[in-house]
Motif scaffolding. Structure first.
Motif, PDB file in Angstrom:
ATOM      1  N   GLN A   1      65.248  79.800  37.187  1.00  0.00           N
ATOM      2  CA  GLN A   1      66.669  79.974  36.858  1.00  0.00           C
ATOM      3  C   GLN A   1      67.313  81.070  37.699  1.00  0.00           C
ATOM      4  N   GLY A   2      66.691  81.419  38.822  1.00  0.00           N
ATOM      5  CA  GLY A   2      67.236  82.508  39.616  1.00  0.00           C
ATOM      6  C   GLY A   2      66.651  83.842  39.208  1.00  0.00           C
ATOM      7  N   ALA A   3      65.442  83.814  38.639  1.00  0.00           N
ATOM      8  CA  ALA A   3      64.702  85.031  38.299  1.00  0.00           C
ATOM      9  C   ALA A   3      63.255  84.615  38.077  1.00  0.00           C
TER      10      ALA A   3
ATOM     11  N   LEU B   1      69.532  75.346  38.658  1.00  0.00           N
ATOM     12  CA  LEU B   1      70.712  76.136  39.030  1.00  0.00           C
ATOM     13  C   LEU B   1      71.967  75.271  39.111  1.00  0.00           C
TER      14      LEU B   1
ATOM     15  N   ARG C   1      72.803  75.042  35.284  1.00  0.00           N
ATOM     16  CA  ARG C   1      73.193  76.357  34.770  1.00  0.00           C
ATOM     17  C   ARG C   1      72.833  77.420  35.784  1.00  0.00           C
ATOM     18  N   PRO C   2      73.690  78.263  36.248  1.00  0.00           N
ATOM     19  CA  PRO C   2      75.091  78.383  35.852  1.00  0.00           C
ATOM     20  C   PRO C   2      76.001  77.410  36.595  1.00  0.00           C
TER      21      PRO C   2
ATOM     22  N   ILE D   1      79.216  78.669  40.874  1.00  0.00           N
ATOM     23  CA  ILE D   1      79.231  80.066  40.424  1.00  0.00           C
ATOM     24  C   ILE D   1      78.321  80.913  41.305  1.00  0.00           C
TER      25      ILE D   1
ATOM     26  N   TYR E   1      75.722  87.045  36.432  1.00  0.00           N
ATOM     27  CA  TYR E   1      74.275  86.809  36.546  1.00  0.00           C
ATOM     28  C   TYR E   1      73.565  87.100  35.225  1.00  0.00           C
TER      29      TYR E   1
ATOM     30  N   HIS F   1      74.290  84.407  32.745  1.00  0.00           N
ATOM     31  CA  HIS F   1      73.494  83.211  33.044  1.00  0.00           C
ATOM     32  C   HIS F   1      72.064  83.369  32.521  1.00  0.00           C
TER      33      HIS F   1
END
Lengths: 388, 388
Positions: free
Chosen positions: A37-39, A63, A66-67, A71, B317, B320
């Motif tokens: 999820q970007g982490a 991604l 969400r988000p 974005i 961020y 999210h």
């Protein structure tokens, strides 16, 4: 030159290399932790870097939902959004659509599916997948492909391969017209567990100008011997000069075996996901922190490990936190598991450099297997084949 | 001298001081983050130190149940077990027995209760509570007390106070015979919301040699004006020279008001617990990261905040990650909330030093209240009383 091979192992197909991307150089063979999820779950970007990551993988499908890639784009791209300055590879979401989404319908244009989060209907096309990855700004991007499970028929697999190849061309066309020169588009070799289809896939991709090739449709429910067999066969067909990325595979034994078969890049959720279930890696195999034997064990997870967790905390403490659902314990186990894999990759690269990968592989697998009673017999049979 | 008052505010009862403990000196007024299970939830010890904590609180009741104080003792004491080298205060568990445990029965000897985890029956005595805290090795320890809810009758409160005072004597006796000289035992002033009982409690504790006094039985369901009234009254009775610890209270407004009433020490789960519900502090009041207005907000949680979270990540961020249940977001919000409180405490101490606490209090409360529509009217009435 984007990919440079520095050392070729004499006894195996392993290679030591360097892959240049827009956000920096990667030493291969490389393991990529997954930040869906970007982490990378439970970790800060600094912690991901500190355990030894040179590149991470993030999921286009997640991604996009969400988000939303718009974005991320407005936030300055994925690197800035998540505070990670090193390279990022994003997958195409083909695998997630296959494994997570519901009510899929595939036609020549793309894939219709319902979001696994709220059921919203989406239409995924090769062009949309390129557009999303343009918004994310990832260094290595993947084209939309059709990923099938183990057991798919020959004709089903062949049809999926044909569509995947046509989608690859559409992806390249989109990319060439979209100011995406700094992003490296890899091709995905499909073909399931049919050697002739894998061969056909490779042959038809050889004349396409791609900076790297990925093996897709692997680790989709097949037994491990089938997995290794198809990897070994497919890699044998690939051109020497391009980096080879084995998608979604990365148990410790897979890394050692995969590298010796000629794989340069791996990604896998296992080290991070297992951590959140209390499982930690040691050179003697997987262990579980919930085990009562660790109740009064005031030693680190692994005696000679140099990770933050092992330098600072005991099994008894981590076990206590884990049993009380303290999220800090998930972080501590994640740090250790990733560091274990990165130390393994460092040892693998060192062994290639010193021309003793085959010996290292035997030592590692023998030790890693020893205490693993869970599926010992099955594995012993498999290892004995691999070690010959 | 264990407690030294450096500056006395002229317009309020606030004091600037230093409290010496076995693991180091604390600058008062001080806020103590709560590490219930031997970890400040979601944070590493280094992160707790970095946000500005000089001392943390941990819960005797929880550590007694899990992992058990014997294990902590064998692990070298709580400091070593959890990797925190600065001072630790442990409460007595009296409040937890009152708020968490089931089927309580109190008699002269102690408290029978069933664990909130698995229902196991335990018997808590003043001596056992001292023994547990000896095993934990905390710097400041608390005696077992009886904590009642708001609305308890006068006679119930009086009886609880009598027992609490007798238990205090037993706690002191145990401590004096148990090689616990490096641990500071504070007394707990009970008496509920009856001023004459608070007065009696203080008077009967004045001739006992205690290094500090705590206000217990507060924030147990009463309205805020009642809370401030009983704090203000009770503190007015306390000896100047001893540190005063207000147990379990620590919303931003409580810190400012409490200090001006003469409180030196606070603890509260609010900043860490709220973080895990998406709530973050700003100088204009509490906000919630789930709010749709932050969807494309690429600014930090608070513009001039110096915390890790605000220096590195945007609201978009964090929102999210929070909506996707990524535990890293709980950490990011916890870091910010704690840093917010520690910056507030730094400003409070600076204001006392510069003789302008009253002005700071007015400025802070006016600003902090402004956007808080949720319970604006109730608070305005209360603040207007406090500001006069």
């Amino acid at each position: 030159m984007i990919f440079e091979i520095i050392v070729r192992d004499k006894k195996t197909r392993a290679r030591l290399g360097k892959l240049k991307t827009f956000h920096g150089e990667i030493n291969t063979p490389v393991f990529m932790p997954v930040g869906t999820q970007g982490a990378v779950k439970t970790l800060s970007p600094e912690e991901v870097e500190k355990v030894g990551a040179e590149i991470i993988l993030s999921n286009t499908y997640h991604l996009f939902l969400r988000p939303g890639h718009e974005i991320v784009r407005k936030g300055g791209g994925l690197h800035k959004f998540m505070g990670w300055e090193k390279p990022i590879l994003t997958d195409s979401g083909g695998y997630q659509v296959f494994s997570l989404a519901r009510l899929r319908r595939i036609d020549e244009d793309g894939i219709y599916f319902n979001s696994h989060i709220d059921g919203t209907r989406y239409f995924y096309t090769p062009e949309l997948v390129m557009e999303i990855q343009k918004s994310l700004g990832s260094d290595i991007i993947m084209p939309l492909d059709i990923c099938l499970g183990y057991g798919a028929s020959y004709w089903e697999t062949k049809e999926a391969l044909e569509i995947t190849l046509r989608w690859l061309k559409r992806s390249i066309d989109y990319k060439n017209n979209s100011n995406m020169d700094h992003q490296l588009l890899f091709g995905i070799v499909q073909g399931g567990f049919y050697k002739e289809l894998r061969k056909e896939a490779v042959e038809r991709m050889l004349n396409i100008d791609l900076p790297g090739l990925a093996l897709g449709g692997i680790s989709v429910g097949e037994p491990k011997d089938k997995m290794y067999e198809i990897i070994d066969y497919t890699v044998s067909l690939l051109p020497e000069e391009k980096p080879r990325y084995l998608m979604g595979v990365g148990a410790p034994e897979d890394l050692v075996v995969g590298v010796s078969m000629g794989i340069d890049m791996f990604d896998c959720v296992l080290p991070t996901r297992l951590a959140r279930h209390g499982v930690f890696y040691t050179s003697k195999g997987r262990k579980n922190i919930k085990n009562a034997q660790y109740k009064e064990d005031f030693s680190p997870l692994e005696e000679d490990c140099d990770c933050y967790t092992c330098r600072k905390f005991t099994k008894a403490y981590i076990r206590h936190l884990f049993l009380q659902h303290e999220t800090f314990s998930y972080r501590l186990l994640t740090i250790h598991n990733l560091r274990f894999l990165f130390r393994l990759m460092e040892n693998i690269r060192k062994s290639i450099r010193e021309g003793r990968l085959e010996e290292f592989k035997k030592e590692f697998l023998t030790e890693y297997l020893r205490d693993d009673r869970e599926n010992r017999l099955e594995k012993e049979e498999l290892w004995s084949k691999l070690l010959i």
